[in-house]
Design a protein around this motif. Structure first.
Motif, short mmCIF file in Angstrom:
data_model
loop_
_atom_site.label_atom_id
_atom_site.label_comp_id
_atom_site.label_asym_id
_atom_site.label_seq_id
_atom_site.Cartn_x
_atom_site.Cartn_y
_atom_site.Cartn_z
N VAL A 106 5.56 -19.63 -1.37
CA VAL A 106 4.63 -18.68 -1.98
C VAL A 106 3.34 -18.73 -1.17
CG1 VAL A 106 3.70 -20.36 -3.63
CG2 VAL A 106 3.56 -17.93 -4.14
N ASP A 107 2.75 -17.57 -0.96
CA ASP A 107 1.48 -17.54 -0.23
C ASP A 107 0.53 -16.54 -0.86
OD1 ASP A 107 2.20 -14.97 0.69
OD2 ASP A 107 2.94 -15.73 2.60
N SER A 108 -0.66 -16.46 -0.33
CA SER A 108 -1.69 -15.60 -0.91
C SER A 108 -1.31 -14.13 -0.84
CB SER A 108 -3.04 -15.85 -0.22
OG SER A 108 -2.95 -15.55 1.16
N ASN A 109 -0.53 -13.75 0.16
CA ASN A 109 -0.08 -12.35 0.25
C ASN A 109 0.85 -11.99 -0.89
OD1 ASN A 109 -1.54 -11.83 2.62
ND2 ASN A 109 0.13 -12.57 3.91
N MET A 110 1.72 -12.92 -1.27
CA MET A 110 2.62 -12.67 -2.41
C MET A 110 1.83 -12.52 -3.70
SD MET A 110 5.56 -15.43 -1.59
CE MET A 110 7.20 -14.79 -1.57
#
Length: 153
Positions: A106-110
């Protein structure tokens, strides 16, 4: 801090919104480009899941509950990614978008995509609800408007 917490914190820092954190839940208010002025965002970052809740700042009259529930039911059937519900106690509509992830997946874009998708839906509702309430169109027409791209509206 889990991966969802870290990704959500990074999202907020990248976008520059003021927020507060209470027990792994990030909270902020955002202005909308709609007839309603703002929405409240809560992002719960419990283990292995990031759940975005966006609440529309618009009090639904109890006399509209049946129409609103019918509209939300139709919208939920056509929307595979998130769900809309009416908080009858608070008389508000909320959009819920949850995402389960594997460690580190999971990342900030998701997180940003979840927030953006949820805000888009809530913003459309913010433009439609006042006119639905005034009976300018039917529930079915409101659903049709919700299904249009912003450019088509």
């Amino acid at each position: 801090m889990n991966a969802g917490y870290k990704a959500t914190e990074k999202f907020f820092k990248q976008i520059g919104w003021k927020y507060e954190i209470v027990e792994n839940v990030f909270r902020c208010e955002v202005e909308l480009n709609s007839k309603t002025k703002y929405a409240v965002i809560n992002i719960d970052t419990e283990d292995k899941c990031v759940v975005v809740f966006v609440s529309l700042n618009y009090k639904i009259k109890k006399s509209m509950f049946a129409d609103i529930l019918k509209m939300l039911n139709l919208l939920n059937m056509s929307n595979p990614a998130s769900s809309l519900f009416l908080d009858m106690e608070e008389q508000m509509i909320m959009c819920r978008f949850g995402h389960f992830y594997l460690d580190g997946n999971v990342d900030s874009n998701m997180v940003g995509a979840q927030v953006g998708f949820s805000i888009d839906i809530i913003e459309k509702l913010g433009n439609i609800l006042p006119d639905l309430e005034k009976k300018k169109f039917s529930v079915e027409q409101a659903v049709a408007l919700m299904m249009m791209d912003k450019a088509e509206m």
